[in-house]
Design a protein around this motif. Structure first.
Motif, PDB file in Angstrom:
ATOM      1  N   ILE A 153      -4.324  -7.047  15.790  1.00 39.63           N
ATOM      2  CA  ILE A 153      -3.521  -6.897  14.580  1.00 39.63           C
ATOM      3  C   ILE A 153      -4.005  -5.695  13.770  1.00 39.63           C
ATOM      4  CG2 ILE A 153      -3.073  -9.381  14.463  1.00 39.63           C
ATOM      5  CD1 ILE A 153      -4.902  -9.426  11.950  1.00 39.63           C
ATOM      6  N   GLN A 154      -3.094  -5.168  12.982  1.00 42.07           N
ATOM      7  CA  GLN A 154      -3.416  -4.063  12.083  1.00 42.07           C
ATOM      8  C   GLN A 154      -3.293  -4.553  10.643  1.00 42.07           C
ATOM      9  OE1 GLN A 154      -0.706  -0.714  12.208  1.00 42.07           O
ATOM     10  NE2 GLN A 154      -1.240  -0.165  10.109  1.00 42.07           N
ATOM     11  N   ILE A 155      -4.313  -4.276   9.839  1.00 38.37           N
ATOM     12  CA  ILE A 155      -4.262  -4.569   8.406  1.00 38.37           C
ATOM     13  C   ILE A 155      -4.744  -3.327   7.653  1.00 38.37           C
ATOM     14  CG2 ILE A 155      -4.602  -7.068   8.642  1.00 38.37           C
ATOM     15  CD1 ILE A 155      -7.553  -6.609   7.916  1.00 38.37           C
ATOM     16  N   THR A 156      -4.449  -3.266   6.365  1.00 35.35           N
ATOM     17  CA  THR A 156      -4.931  -2.171   5.524  1.00 35.35           C
ATOM     18  C   THR A 156      -5.855  -2.742   4.453  1.00 35.35           C
ATOM     19  OG1 THR A 156      -2.939  -0.853   5.899  1.00 35.35           O
ATOM     20  CG2 THR A 156      -4.260  -0.284   3.973  1.00 35.35           C
ATOM     21  N   VAL A 157      -6.998  -2.115   4.260  1.00 32.80           N
ATOM     22  CA  VAL A 157      -7.972  -2.577   3.257  1.00 32.80           C
ATOM     23  C   VAL A 157      -7.495  -2.135   1.879  1.00 32.80           C
ATOM     24  CG1 VAL A 157     -10.358  -2.432   2.458  1.00 32.80           C
ATOM     25  CG2 VAL A 157      -9.867  -2.433   4.917  1.00 32.80           C
ATOM     26  N   GLU A 158      -7.228  -3.115   1.015  1.00 27.52           N
ATOM     27  CA  GLU A 158      -6.773  -2.816  -0.351  1.00 27.52           C
ATOM     28  C   GLU A 158      -7.975  -2.545  -1.256  1.00 27.52           C
ATOM     29  OE1 GLU A 158      -3.663  -2.486  -0.984  1.00 27.52           O
ATOM     30  OE2 GLU A 158      -2.782  -3.380   0.825  1.00 27.52           O
ATOM     31  N   GLU A 159      -7.701  -1.889  -2.383  1.00 28.88           N
ATOM     32  CA  GLU A 159      -8.758  -1.499  -3.330  1.00 28.88           C
ATOM     33  C   GLU A 159      -9.597  -2.695  -3.787  1.00 28.88           C
ATOM     34  OE1 GLU A 159     -11.131   0.935  -5.174  1.00 28.88           O
ATOM     35  OE2 GLU A 159      -9.273   1.833  -4.430  1.00 28.88           O
TER      36      GLU A 159
END
Length: 451
Positions: A153-159
């Motif tokens: 899976i692909q996720i994006t690290v949020e601030e």
């Protein structure tokens, strides 16, 4: 390997470009002289103008010397006929692009008679991809391995995420999850990470694990999104047809907006479980009337990339939980700020990956052949599943004692019913399924990962 491709359209052209990069001897056949000349002048290939279902044209292309013929024109009938004639002439293997749902349903009965080794339906492939994403809405991308036992899976690290500033070395213990982060895109840089890497805000992160572990991880990390129950789809394409069938079986409430009256009428008969709205899906007022501000997910599937991007940005602005956008021209998507689009899918790139996987498996039928191939981060990283069918020197050795090439990561080992997220003391054994993540292109055998 000599490969003949019939049809220099979106799918055929993508295949020609990718397979020529892999070092194959490519012959392209197309009726359009302008298209043929452009390909001939751009790539190191042979190109022939003509009908790919013509005996004489196929003989001119010397299909009797070809290991593989791929028929990828816009006509299912021409594709099937081309494969049938090529097989009679002497082509060893054939692949046909077949899009019509009626043909697709019957094809398994006709495959031997048509001389087909493989058929591929880009729209159905795209629908399956979208359905996986909608069933795991916490991810921007979902790929499967070992018949669904393991997912990438692909996720994006949020601030403000709990992942921001987290060293990879402590990820498993902190979140009590057996997952492995196997690739990171940071700005324009691609990282095949070691344990010392520290996650940063805006990192595009790819991780592998069994499905239950991934669900557990996204809950623990605070990035879990609730299950999708309602969905709005703009565009009544073939992808929409296949996707609606899949989602209806999963119990989702489906609304489809289609501007062509005859197509809308057809879908209303074929998809009684869905609500069909005749209208312009790019009209914001109509989208609001359809309940876009209350739906769980939104999918843009018109035939126009620009329209899909614009309506998807509108859905994201309204904070729709999951937004999926079909974009065939990925250069167009890459020109935009990545944060403006949630999940992008491209049917032609999904199709080319499937066929390239098949080609690599053909090249190495006696070794540890490629079972699954996925490309991520703009094709800069390949994630491959190998089945270990022969005895290699490194089998049975601890991973920490094997000298791998640079930019190689063993992300998962499946041994029977056991799924292993590998550490240094683990080994690779005969009959294992091994998932490898790498920036090295064109790997064909597991032994290619060793120095």
């Amino acid at each position: 390997m000599r490969i003949v491709i019939v049809g220099d359209g979106k799918v055929g052209h993508t295949l020609m470009k990718e397979l020529s990069k892999e070092g194959h001897d490519i012959v392209i056949i197309d009726n359009n002289m302008e298209v043929v000349e452009k390909s001939l002048n751009t790539y190191d290939i042979m190109a022939i103008k003509g009908n790919g279902a013509s005996y004489h044209i196929l003989k001119e292309a010397e299909v009797d010397k070809a290991e593989l013929l791929i028929a990828a024109t816009s006509s299912d009938e021409i594709n099937m006929l081309s494969c049938l004639i090529a097989k009679k002439i002497g082509t060893k293997r054939t692949v046909a692009r077949v899009r019509n749902p009626e043909y697709s349903e019957q094809l398994f009965l006709m495959r031997d008679e048509l001389g087909l080794n493989m058929s591929i339906n880009p729209e159905y492939t795209a629908a399956k991809e979208i359905s996986r994403i909608l069933r795991f809405p916490s991810a921007q991308k979902v790929e499967t391995f070992t018949k669904g036992k393991v997912e990438l899976i692909q996720i994006t690290v949020e601030e403000g995420s709990s992942l921001n500033g987290q060293p990879l070395l402590t990820i498993q213990s902190k979140f009590n999850s057996k997952i492995l982060i196997c690739a990171i895109k940071r700005e324009d840089k691609v990282i095949i990470p070691s344990g010392e890497v520290i996650l940063q805000a805006d990192d595009e992160v790819y991780l592998t694990a069994p499905v239950k572990e991934l669900t557990h991880f996204v809950r623990k990390a605070g990035i879990f999104k609730n299950k999708i129950k309602s969905i709005i789809i703009v565009g009544g394409s073939r992808i929409t047809y296949y996707l609606s069938k899949i989602l209806a079986d999963a119990g989702m409430n489906i609304t489809i907006i289609e501007r062509d009256f005859e197509r809308a009428e057809y879908l209303s008969k074929e998809l009684p479980e869905a609500m069909i709205i005749h209208g312009d899906g790019t009209n914001h007022d109509l989208l609001l009337e359809a309940g876009i501000d209350e739906t769980d997910a939104f999918v843009a599937l018109t035939g126009n990339d620009e329209e899909n991007i614009i309506v998807s940005m509108f859905a994201s602005k309204l904070k729709v939980g999951k937004v999926v956008t079909k974009v065939n021209n990925l250069d167009l998507a890459n020109l935009l700020n990545e944060h403006l689009l949630d999940t992008v899918i491209s049917p032609r790139y999904l199709t080319s990956s499937q066929i390239i996987q098949y080609v690599r498996a053909l090249q190495n039928s006696m070794g540890s052949s490629v079972q699954t191939l996925h490309r991520v981060i703009g094709d800069q990283v390949e994630v491959l599943e190998f089945l270990v069918k022969v005895k290699h020197d490194f089998l049975g050795k601890k991973l920490k004692d094997i000298e791998f090439k640079n930019n190689i990561l063993i992300s998962c080992i499946v041994r029977g019913k056991n799924i292993i997220i590998p550490a240094g003391d683990d080994t690779i054994e005969l009959n294992d399924h091994v998932i490898v993540v790498t920036t090295i292109p064109h790997l064909r055998d597991l032994k290619d990962i060793i120095k």
